[in-house]
Every structure is written in structure tokens, then in C-alpha cells.
Design a protein around this motif. Sequence first.
Motif: not given
Length: 160
Positions: A56-58, A82-84, A124-129, A134-137
Motif C-alpha cells: 500500500i502507498s501513502k 508500518d502501522d496502518i 500507511p501511517v509513517h512510510q511511503k509504502e 492479507v488472509a482470505l479463503p
Amino acid sequence: MRTISINVLTKESYADFGSFYNLLAPDGHTLGTFFHDHVLMPVSGNMPVGFSSMVISKPDRMIVTKAEYHNTTPEVLLPLDDDIIIYTAPPSNVPVPEKTVAFIVPRGTIVLMNTGVWHFVPFPVHQKEAHVMVALPERIYASDCTIIDYASSDYIEIKA
């Protein structure tokens, strides 16, 4: 555009949306150094759970323009480096952007979103990326994923 603030992730504040557990600061029931079964993800039948990576990108501003839900399964996110910020709205038959709530999820904290909970890609909270597990069936994103684009009047800005 409506503005919402970010909530602290607590058992009480997140109870309507799912559960979570900080894997980097484990506590609670344990077998020695094995802290087991703190977040459970039910799946039906013999459906295998897939563990995937999301990058993910900030953005300059955290603007919510869409949401998705799954009718048959919860979804698990685990921020790795990173925190999200996640945003959620309660399950419903129609989009409910006016009920959207944002949470900060600390790095290393696994968060489960219950079946039907509206959500979309975190920030993202702190970083650019940032990297998120992700866990899904297996292939549920292809067979059970409803994505709704909000009308511009329903856009939400998340403020830190």
C-alpha cells in the motif's frame, strides 16, 4: 466531504467489526512461549485460507471513495513494516458510509474484520509504502467481493 478522526484500537472500540491481537507484544493464554488461538478466522468446508501480500502507498490525503465487503467470510490483515489506518463500517444490505469508523492498527497486530464489514485498502501511517499480509479463503476476492464506489457527496477524509 465528511471528516472522521482515527480511533485507538481497543477491544471495546473494535468489537462491532471484529477482533485483533498484537503478535509483537503477546499476552493472554499461552503454552510456554506459544500464544495460541487469540484470533480465529472461521471458514466453511475444506476451503483453504490464502495468505497474500498487499503493498500500500501513502497518499497526500486519506480520502475514502469506496468500500467492499465479503458475504461469506471474514478478512484478516497484518501490517508487517508500518502501522496502518483501516476504515470499517458495519455490515448492511446497502453501503453505510455515514457509519464509517477509522482505526490505527500497530505494526505486528493482526486484525480480523467480521463477515460483511465494509472496508477497503488501508493507508500507511509513517512510510511511503507498507506491506500488509492479507488472509482470505482461496480466490474469495474473485467469487465474493462486492466493491461500491461512493458518490462524491459520500467521500470521507480521515484526519490524524
